[in-house]
Design a protein around this motif. Structure first.
Motif, PDB file in Angstrom:
ATOM      1  N   TRP A 187       0.691  -1.320  -0.059  1.00 52.09           N
ATOM      2  CA  TRP A 187      -0.336  -0.131  -0.164  1.00 52.09           C
ATOM      3  C   TRP A 187       1.278   1.469  -0.124  1.00 52.09           C
ATOM      4  N   ILE A 188       1.782   0.861   0.400  1.00 50.34           N
ATOM      5  CA  ILE A 188       2.893   2.266   0.849  1.00 50.34           C
ATOM      6  C   ILE A 188       4.118   2.065   0.155  1.00 50.34           C
ATOM      7  N   PRO A 189       4.898   3.234  -0.584  1.00 52.34           N
ATOM      8  CA  PRO A 189       6.417   2.427  -0.946  1.00 52.34           C
ATOM      9  C   PRO A 189       6.967   1.709  -0.071  1.00 52.34           C
ATOM     10  N   SER A 190       7.361   0.218  -0.374  1.00 53.55           N
ATOM     11  CA  SER A 190       8.817  -0.220   0.575  1.00 53.55           C
ATOM     12  C   SER A 190       9.871  -0.116   0.093  1.00 53.55           C
ATOM     13  N   GLU A 191      11.068  -1.014   1.070  1.00 46.76           N
ATOM     14  CA  GLU A 191      12.555  -0.322   0.741  1.00 46.76           C
ATOM     15  C   GLU A 191      13.162  -0.731  -0.957  1.00 46.76           C
ATOM     16  N   GLN A 192      12.180  -1.886  -1.257  1.00 46.43           N
ATOM     17  CA  GLN A 192      12.490  -2.083  -2.814  1.00 46.43           C
ATOM     18  C   GLN A 192      12.113  -0.766  -4.187  1.00 46.43           C
ATOM     19  N   ASP A 193      11.110  -1.020  -3.593  1.00 42.63           N
ATOM     20  CA  ASP A 193      10.060   0.552  -4.905  1.00 42.63           C
ATOM     21  C   ASP A 193      10.983   1.893  -4.384  1.00 42.63           C
ATOM     22  N   ARG A 194      11.832   2.283  -3.036  1.00 43.30           N
ATOM     23  CA  ARG A 194      12.133   3.447  -3.099  1.00 43.30           C
ATOM     24  C   ARG A 194      13.334   3.409  -3.531  1.00 43.30           C
ATOM     25  N   ALA A 195      14.602   1.835  -3.198  1.00 44.19           N
ATOM     26  CA  ALA A 195      15.397   1.888  -3.650  1.00 44.19           C
ATOM     27  C   ALA A 195      15.207   1.877  -5.489  1.00 44.19           C
ATOM     28  N   PHE A 196      14.401   1.445  -5.789  1.00 42.82           N
ATOM     29  CA  PHE A 196      14.352   2.010  -7.571  1.00 42.82           C
ATOM     30  C   PHE A 196      14.137   3.242  -8.160  1.00 42.82           C
ATOM     31  N   VAL A 197      12.822   3.842  -7.167  1.00 44.39           N
ATOM     32  CA  VAL A 197      12.448   4.732  -7.845  1.00 44.39           C
ATOM     33  C   VAL A 197      14.302   6.168  -7.258  1.00 44.39           C
ATOM     34  N   LYS A 198      15.026   6.115  -6.232  1.00 46.04           N
ATOM     35  CA  LYS A 198      16.308   6.733  -6.484  1.00 46.04           C
ATOM     36  C   LYS A 198      16.904   6.144  -7.529  1.00 46.04           C
ATOM     37  N   SER A 199      16.591   5.348  -7.846  1.00 49.36           N
ATOM     38  CA  SER A 199      17.738   4.623  -8.802  1.00 49.36           C
ATOM     39  C   SER A 199      17.455   5.384 -10.136  1.00 49.36           C
ATOM     40  N   LEU A 200      16.446   6.459  -9.574  1.00 47.75           N
ATOM     41  CA  LEU A 200      15.944   6.546 -11.643  1.00 47.75           C
ATOM     42  C   LEU A 200      16.070   8.332 -11.595  1.00 47.75           C
ATOM     43  N   MET A 201      16.542   8.553 -10.057  1.00 46.50           N
ATOM     44  CA  MET A 201      17.560   9.813  -9.981  1.00 46.50           C
ATOM     45  C   MET A 201      18.322  10.234 -10.592  1.00 46.50           C
ATOM     46  N   GLN A 202      18.542  10.040 -11.815  1.00 45.80           N
ATOM     47  CA  GLN A 202      20.095  10.346 -12.336  1.00 45.80           C
ATOM     48  C   GLN A 202      19.987  12.287 -12.807  1.00 45.80           C
ATOM     49  N   ARG A 203      20.858  12.823 -12.547  1.00 42.09           N
ATOM     50  CA  ARG A 203      21.041  14.659 -12.694  1.00 42.09           C
ATOM     51  C   ARG A 203      20.880  14.389 -14.342  1.00 42.09           C
ATOM     52  N   VAL A 204      20.245  15.052 -14.945  1.00 44.79           N
ATOM     53  CA  VAL A 204      19.616  15.498 -16.283  1.00 44.79           C
ATOM     54  C   VAL A 204      19.628  17.365 -16.047  1.00 44.79           C
ATOM     55  N   VAL A 205      20.928  17.772 -16.880  1.00 51.09           N
ATOM     56  CA  VAL A 205      21.307  19.550 -16.828  1.00 51.09           C
ATOM     57  C   VAL A 205      21.039  19.631 -18.307  1.00 51.09           C
ATOM     58  N   GLU A 206      21.141  19.302 -19.148  1.00 54.96           N
ATOM     59  CA  GLU A 206      21.086  19.552 -20.547  1.00 54.96           C
ATOM     60  C   GLU A 206      20.029  20.703 -20.449  1.00 54.96           C
ATOM     61  N   PRO A 207      20.224  21.521 -21.371  1.00 61.38           N
ATOM     62  CA  PRO A 207      19.166  22.295 -21.336  1.00 61.38           C
ATOM     63  C   PRO A 207      17.753  21.425 -22.569  1.00 61.38           C
ATOM     64  N   GLY A 208      16.884  21.434 -22.031  1.00 59.90           N
ATOM     65  CA  GLY A 208      15.347  21.105 -22.888  1.00 59.90           C
ATOM     66  C   GLY A 208      16.073  19.346 -22.732  1.00 59.90           C
ATOM     67  N   LYS A 209      16.342  19.240 -22.215  1.00 58.24           N
ATOM     68  CA  LYS A 209      16.875  17.662 -22.053  1.00 58.24           C
ATOM     69  C   LYS A 209      16.215  16.907 -20.740  1.00 58.24           C
ATOM     70  N   MET A 210      15.228  15.539 -20.564  1.00 55.87           N
ATOM     71  CA  MET A 210      14.626  15.085 -19.286  1.00 55.87           C
ATOM     72  C   MET A 210      15.083  13.849 -19.299  1.00 55.87           C
ATOM     73  N   ALA A 211      14.898  13.137 -17.601  1.00 52.94           N
ATOM     74  CA  ALA A 211      15.210  12.529 -17.584  1.00 52.94           C
ATOM     75  C   ALA A 211      13.519  11.523 -18.203  1.00 52.94           C
ATOM     76  N   GLY A 212      14.433   9.953 -17.671  1.00 56.48           N
ATOM     77  CA  GLY A 212      13.266   9.079 -18.562  1.00 56.48           C
ATOM     78  C   GLY A 212      12.173   8.970 -17.985  1.00 56.48           C
ATOM     79  N   TRP A 213      12.350   9.410 -16.922  1.00 57.22           N
ATOM     80  CA  TRP A 213      11.020   9.167 -16.281  1.00 57.22           C
ATOM     81  C   TRP A 213      10.086   9.819 -16.139  1.00 57.22           C
ATOM     82  N   VAL A 214      10.167  10.560 -16.229  1.00 51.21           N
ATOM     83  CA  VAL A 214       9.370  12.041 -16.589  1.00 51.21           C
ATOM     84  C   VAL A 214       9.900  13.259 -18.180  1.00 51.21           C
ATOM     85  N   ALA A 215       7.967  12.929 -18.316  1.00 52.45           N
ATOM     86  CA  ALA A 215       7.702  13.601 -19.950  1.00 52.45           C
ATOM     87  C   ALA A 215       7.844  15.311 -19.880  1.00 52.45           C
TER      88      ALA A 215
END
Ligand SMILES: [Fe+2]
Ligand SMILES: [Fe+2]
Length: 471
Positions: free
Chosen positions: A424-452
């Motif tokens: 029902w709420i994020p498990s440790e594993q879920d949080r670790a997965f979400v954390k793995s998505l959090m890669q820094r993107v700083v090229e103007p106009g570029k987006m990380a792959g998990w968000v439009a």
């Protein structure tokens, strides 16, 4: 009155220059605030130019000016909405009497408490979010984060002004304490527990700005009704800034849904493992984050039955959000049907105002979900529609505190609850997965792959504008 004087050390529209004592006291607090900002504000980004808006007047339209600013140079100041001529108290037993321009002696400590509690949340959220810059999904998002952070800093100024101007020495001491407590600090935590939860990833940030900043909006709306006029005017202007914070949450979560649906379409599947392998947030995972942050934010409204909020309403200190939209502003005759684990009971409406507020808050929360669900349905995945959890789920205060209730609001066996909580709420594993998505993107106009990408940029600029000069 609307214009803001920027020629002074502390920008303001309260004619600070004509109150030397107050001006000196605030100028004494200012370097303490700046120290706090440098020590506890966004980590490692203080020297960069950020495209920020700054308030230049308190008029409804056109109050902001945009430009590149280094955050420590942001002009934090004191901005109150214009006074309403001959404003009257709009609810409670003193309804119809002139609003107070000074603190009534008998309400001094309770008003101070209300202001301190609100004020404490503002720097708390900056502290909670201070690491997020390192994992931003785009420069556009990074800029929005910093905009929120500097404005929460300004909201602290708003409350500190009231404490200094109207509460004498006690108020000055409280203003120092607002910088001494810190989010998650074992010895000196922030006052409300949601503001001690770390916000370690951007999905949590979008949920926080969607649910918790919206709680802020409802608190500010109820304080904007206050018979204490300076508090009302302060909160009215804060609400115009707050709107952007919820915009970040609503569009942020909408962009996550959009991206996930794209990936599902591309892969031709709703298999969560495959969606995750493709670097997107599957909808059941998003649902868990919604469950977590919504239930956590629901506690901020307090117990269903509260003699404090009854007294605050009856005394004209804190109204209901959008008080004028109700018929009865005194509430001495009305009752409210409250459902508790022991069954339904009728309670005086005055004592149930936290619940009234919580209900109108949830209606507001539902608007975004309905929009995202339309997109989910259009994509042919109606079964994965998102829902708000029941107000009984995972509560830690009030009638439903510590009750084993599922997100649908049904009481279940304690062991069923414990076993299913990680569904029902994020498990440790879920949080670790979400954390793995959090890669820094700083090229103007570029987006990380998990968000439009967003539909448009800030202040009519293109999405690929360099909103933060990181290079
Ligand atoms: Fe705020
Ligand atoms: Fe906010």
């Amino acid at each position: 009155m609307s214009g803001i004087n920027y020629s002074e050390k502390i920008p303001n529209n309260v004619d600070l220059a004509n109150d030397r004592t107050l001006q000196r006291a605030l100028e004494h607090w200012q370097p303490h605030f700046l120290d706090w900002w440098r020590g506890m504000g966004p980590k490692d980004f203080q020297g960069l130019d950020v495209y920020l808006r700054t308030a230049v007047s308190v008029d409804a339209d056109g109050w902001a000016q945009y430009g590149a600013v280094k955050m420590p140079d942001y002009r934090w100041g004191i901005f109150l909405a214009d006074p309403v001529a001959e404003r009257k108290i709009g609810f409670g037993d003193a309804m119809g009497r002139p609003a107070w321009q000074q603190v009534p002696g008998e309400y001094r400590s309770i008003l101070r408490r209300l202001i301190v509690t609100q004020g404490d949340t503002e720097p708390a959220s900056v502290e909670q979010q201070r690491q997020l810059g390192h994992t931003c999904p785009s420069l556009y998002d990074l800029r929005n984060l910093f905009q929120i952070n500097v404005e929460e800093g300004r909201h602290l100024w708003a409350m500190v002004y009231l404490l200094h101007a109207y509460f004498g020495r006690d108020g000055r001491e409280e203003a120092e304490e607002l910088l001494a407590r810190h989010s998650g600090d074992a010895d000196k935590p922030r006052i409300l527990s949601t503001f001690n939860e770390p916000i370690g990833d951007w999905l949590s940030l979008f949920c926080f700005t969607y649910f918790t900043d919206r709680d802020g909006k409802y608190q500010l709306k109820s304080l904007a009704e206050s018979g204490f006029d300076p508090l009302s005017r302060t909160c009215r202007f804060m609400l115009t800034e707050e709107a952007h914070h919820m915009f970040v949450g609503e569009t942020g979560l909408g962009r996550v849904v959009k991206r996930t649906l794209e990936v599902m379409k591309e892969l031709g599947t709703d298999d969560t493992a495959r969606i995750r392998a493709h670097g997107a947030v599957d909808l059941p995972l998003l649902q868990k984050y919604l469950n977590f942050w919504c239930s956590s934010s629901l506690d901020l409204f307090g117990s269903e039955i509260s003699s404090n909020s009854a007294a605050n309403f009856a005394n004209g200190l804190k109204g209901r959000p959008d008080e004028t939209s109700y018929d009865d502003h005194v509430l001495r005759e009305k009752t409210f049907e409250l459902k508790t684990p022991q069954g339904a009971e009728n309670v005086p409406m005055l004592n149930a105002l936290n619940e009234v507020m919580r209900e109108s808050y949830l209606k507001d929360c539902d608007i975004g979900l309905r929009r995202w669900n339309r997109a989910i349905e259009r994509a042919g995945h109606a079964a994965l529609a998102l829902k708000l959890p029941s107000t009984r789920f995972r509560r830690s205060i009030g009638a439903w505190a510590a009750q084993p209730v599922n997100p649908e609001g049904v009481v279940v066996e304690k062991n069923v609850f414990d076993k299913n909580l990680e569904n029902w709420i994020p498990s440790e594993q879920d949080r670790a997965f979400v954390k793995s998505l959090m890669q820094r993107v700083v090229e103007p106009g570029k987006m990380a792959g998990w968000v439009a990408p967003p539909d448009r940029g800030i202040n009519n600029l293109p999405v690929d504008y360099e909103y933060v000069k990181v290079h």
